[in-house]
Design an enzyme around this catalytic site. Structure first.
Site, mmCIF file in Angstrom:
data_model
loop_
_atom_site.group_PDB
_atom_site.id
_atom_site.type_symbol
_atom_site.label_atom_id
_atom_site.label_comp_id
_atom_site.label_asym_id
_atom_site.label_seq_id
_atom_site.Cartn_x
_atom_site.Cartn_y
_atom_site.Cartn_z
ATOM 1 N N GLU A 23 178.378 70.982 -2.347
ATOM 2 C CA GLU A 23 178.918 71.552 -1.100
ATOM 3 C C GLU A 23 179.577 72.869 -1.458
ATOM 4 O OE1 GLU A 23 181.912 69.246 1.033
ATOM 5 O OE2 GLU A 23 181.689 70.563 2.762
ATOM 6 N N ASN A 347 177.322 63.896 8.603
ATOM 7 C CA ASN A 347 178.187 63.649 7.456
ATOM 8 C C ASN A 347 179.506 63.083 7.941
ATOM 9 O OD1 ASN A 347 179.435 64.156 4.694
ATOM 10 N ND2 ASN A 347 180.753 65.373 6.012
ATOM 11 N N GLU A 348 179.735 61.830 7.696
ATOM 12 C CA GLU A 348 181.003 61.175 8.060
ATOM 13 C C GLU A 348 181.233 61.068 9.560
ATOM 14 O OE1 GLU A 348 184.338 62.909 5.993
ATOM 15 O OE2 GLU A 348 183.730 62.004 4.102
HETATM 16 O O1 AHR Z 1 184.053 66.388 -0.672
HETATM 17 C C1 AHR Z 1 185.017 67.003 0.109
HETATM 18 C C2 AHR Z 1 184.970 66.563 1.566
HETATM 19 O O2 AHR Z 1 185.315 65.226 1.667
HETATM 20 C C3 AHR Z 1 183.634 66.640 2.222
HETATM 21 O O3 AHR Z 1 183.383 67.887 2.742
HETATM 22 C C4 AHR Z 1 183.716 65.623 3.302
HETATM 23 O O4 AHR Z 1 182.472 65.040 3.587
HETATM 24 C C5 AHR Z 1 184.714 64.636 2.785
HETATM 25 O O5 AHR Z 1 185.650 64.318 3.728
#
Ligand code: AHR
Length: 776
Positions: A23, A347-348
């Site tokens: 990321e 994502n999440e």
């Molecule tokens: O890994 C850091 C962050 O943690 C990511 O962006 C997110 O998916 C998670 O909350």
């Protein structure tokens, strides 16, 4: 102790189990893996990205005995996507006049004698004038230079520059005597990873390649889903189509980690990098839903562009070179398809709004590309409402995998090593982000125990990757991280070396072991169940709060204490009482004044670094949590959606019943949970067999005592190999720039004697043993 490995009884395929997660957080791309050495070379920095940023961030005027006027213009630009460029004019000629770029924090790292590729777009209204391109040290001493001759129209100008000596805080100067307009100013080392033009920084890329990850998740993280729903906006959710094609046409975006993202490392570079390191790509796409503050969702009737993004990405990756998007890939330099087997949606995200959108995307992709494995989301908690919703959606849709995330204290990873042992779900687990919250040896060892569990549970777990991967030590958004770097150094953490051992020695399928587990007696803490005794405290979470009608009742003796009303300023605490009760209830009314993230009820408090807590309001005032903090590291046990309204009076009750808790709000149960105190096992271990017949055994000892292990390789009378041993480290030991190899494995030759390998596991140690059977 004796462990028998049934070498001829393959159990579960390990497939693509261990991979990495990239990321662009902590400047992982710009100023990190992406080899670009200049910062803000396109003059697109904006306060929208970071309040401190301006279009001239990282640039300085050079006015030695002269005077320069500069501005950022956008009339008739090189690219409408990135319209700003620098207009610079010398108004009083001097010794040295022009502009300089400072690189990323600390300056530009240059190696003497190596070649660097400079390029820029330039034009001038004074034809015949030139621009000297100079690399200097931090004090302006020239390391090397070249000259470009802009014309009246925008044109690309390139140079190869070779600095005379090594400098890590260098500058790039553009010196002129008249006038020029400049844009997309760029400097890359020629020696990028595998020599790719505008490629990856070699030392960091090599660290990633050395992991031998089976897959690489990209581009996030929250970066995927944080921002506006409009693709053309600077802070839009991460839309892959904005990241491909000529770099000048990739509009710079606001990175949600508070900086600017050039997107020079976009989807094409990602697929190429995956191919280069032998990892399968695992892209994650947004689903038209932003779960962050101010939650927004694309209307269901307008989901087609999001669906098209997914279908088109698959075509970009693996469509033939004549297809619409496959032809773009071919024009960018890769006519052959890339490998694409996995695709994450979201994502999440775990709200009903997300799951409705997941469903339509899932169905549309399935219909066209049934072979792509689709990944759903279970959110960032190990249990609770969001987690259950994620799994319900995965079952309903038949998702191939579901993405679970855990950032927990090390003991949680040890206690949960067998979390998936009894899973019988069709959907496989993708542990898409996890970390035991620090870069110490103890955290790395706890992660190793968890990974042993994942390997043993390969029937249920398909993929797993640590997060975050990279951190520029000068721009820390999040820690711990797997690999740390500055502008010229890089080191792997203890966690990195654990990951590396597990990835380098994964095996093709697992092998059964007998006994399956080596158990020891339950610790006393479980037997008494009295782990919540300690101080009680009320507090706000980024909020000002008042508590009244506070009653504390011992549910075993009936004793009731009426405590005085209290108030807590932002981040302050109102201490109540110290108790040693096994079953009790704490009741109060609570009110939040103004904005904030609600209330906190802290209990079982030994000190500020060790306690339990109920958070009502939680993250961005969206959740209720039950947490435990040990040595400053927090574990979240369970979660439920909850929002605290400012000024509203709430009646709260916390019931502690042995190891179980319940939270009632206005008389209704909101949250229940228990603190799992699980027995630490004498030894954690797993075995697998590689495609070439090697037998791999992983053993972790989290006890403070040494343990001898006799490994019996059933059916193999003789084998030789290497034991990679991580032992003898203080639990708090960490690697650093100064001591990058303090916590690393050491390899020792080993061999079986009469079909048995005898090994000694030191206290708090890990061994990964690879054995090649000897054919006699
Ligand atoms: O890994 C850091 C962050 O943690 C990511 O962006 C997110 O998916 C998670 O909350």
């Amino acid at each position: 102790m004796k462990i028998t490995i049934h070498t001829q009884k393959p159990k579960n395929k390990l497939g693509d189990l261990f991979g990495i997660f990239f990321e662009d957080i902590n400047h992982a791309a710009d100023g990190g893996l992406y080899g670009q050495l200049l910062q803000n070379g396109a003059f697109e920095f904006s306060p929208l990205d970071n309040a401190q940023y301006r279009a001239l961030t990282a640039w300085e005027k050079i006015e030695e005995a002269g005077e320069v006027e500069w501005s950022v213009a956008c009339h008739d630009p090189v690219s409408r996507a990135n319209p700003h460029y620098l207009s610079v004019a010398v108004v009083k000629q001097g010794r040295r006049t022009g502009v300089r770029n400072l690189g990323f924090q600390g300056g530009i790292p240059l190696t003497g004698g190596s070649e660097y590729n400079f390029s820029c777009y330039a034009r001038t209204c004074k034809p015949g004038s030139n621009v000297r391109v100079v690399l200097t040290d931090g004090k302006g001493k020239e390391l090397c230079s070249g000259t470009i001759f802009p014309g009246e129209k925008w044109g690309v100008h390139t140079l190869t520059l070779t600095p005379a000596w090594t400098e890590y805080g260098a500058r790039l100067e553009l010196l002129l005597q008249q006038q020029a307009e400049l844009d997309f100013i760029s400097l890359f080392p020629r020696e990028t990873f595998l020599g790719r033009e505008r490629g990856m920084r070699r030392d960091i890329a090599r660290m990633l390649a050395a992991l031998t990850p089976k897959f690489m998740r990209f581009p996030g993280g929250c970066l995927v889903h944080d921002g506006s729903l409009q693709t053309g906006e600077r802070d839009s959710l991460y839309r892959w189509k904005n990241t491909v094609g000529d770099v000048t046409a990739r509009a710079a975006r606001r990175n949600n980690w508070n900086y600017n993202q050039t997107l020079g490392l976009g989807y094409y570079e990602y697929f190429q990098f995956c191919e280069d390191i032998g990892a399968k790509a695992l892209p994650v796409l947004p689903a038209g839903h932003n779960p962050h503050a101010g939650r927004q969702s694309t209307p269901m009737a307008e989901m087609q562009p999001w669906i098209d993004d997914a279908l088109d990405l698959i075509e970009f990756a693996k469509g033939d070179a004549q297809s619409t998007w496959g032809s773009l890939r071919a024009r960018m330099g890769h006519p052959a398809p890339f490998v694409l087997e996995y695709l994450g949606i979201g994502n999440e995200e775990v709200s009903p709004e997300f799951f409705r959108r997941y469903r339509v995307m899932h169905q549309a992709i399935r219909a066209v590309y049934p072979e792509i494995k689709l990944i759903n989301s279970a959110g960032p908690f190990c249990a609770g409402e969001a987690y259950r919703l994620g799994w319900a959606s995965a079952r309903e849709n038949g998702s191939d995998l579901i993405d679970e995330h855990y950032y927990q204290a090390p003991d949680w990873f040890i206690e949960n090593h067998d979390r998936y042992a009894d899973f019988t779900e069709q959907t496989k687990v993708f542990v898409g982000e996890y970390a035991a919250k620090s870069n110490t040896w103890y955290s790395a060892l706890a992660e190793a125990v968890f990974m042993i569990g994942l390997e043993k549970s390969a029937h249920a777990v398909g993929l797993a990757c640590y997060a975050p991967l990279l951190c520029n030590a000068n721009y820390v958004n999040w820690q711990p991280d797997l690999i740390w770097f500055d502008n010229h150094r890089v080191y792997g953490t203890a966690n990195y070396y654990v990951q590396k051992l597990f990835m380098n020695h994964q095996g093709a399928y697992s092998l059964p072991c007998t006994p399956a587990l080596l158990l020891q007696k339950q610790p006393a803490e479980i037997q008494t169940g009295n782990s919540f005794s300690g101080e009680l405290c009320l507090a706000g979470n980024k909020s000002r709060v008042a508590f009244t009608h506070i009653f504390l009742e011992n549910l075993e003796t009936g004793e009731v204490l009426h405590l005085p009303d209290g108030y807590a300023e932002i981040d302050g605490q109102y201490k109540l009482s110290k108790i040693d009760w096994h079953r009790f209830s704490l009741k109060c009314t609570a009110r939040q004044f103004g904005p904030g993230w609600g209330f906190e009820l802290l209990f079982g408090m030994q000190d500020q670094e060790n306690h339990y807590g109920i958070s009502l309001g939680g993250w961005e005032n969206q959740d209720a949590f039950f947490t435990g903090k040990k040595n400053g590291l927090v574990t979240t046990y369970t979660q439920k959606s909850f929002h605290v309204q400012s000024e509203k009076l709430y009646e709260l009750e916390l019931q502690v019943l042995g190891e179980h808790i319940a939270v009632l709000v206005d008389g209704k149960t909101l949250l229940t949970g228990s603190k799992e105190v699980r027995a630490v096992e004498s030894m954690y271990y797993t075995a697998s067999k590689d495609g070439n017949g090697d037998i791999i055994v992983k053993l972790a000892n989290v006890l403070e005592t040494s343990q001898e292990v006799n490994l019996v390789l059933e059916g193999v009378s003789k084998a030789t190999g290497t034991a990679y041993v991580m032992e003898g480290f203080d639990p708090t030991a960490q690697n650093s720039f100064e001591a990058p190899e303090k916590v690393i494995p050491t390899g020792f030759p080993v061999k079986t004697e009469n079909g048995v390998l005898c090994t000694m596991l030191a206290p708090l140690s890990l061994q990964v043993i690879r054995l090649t059977p000897v054919v006699e």
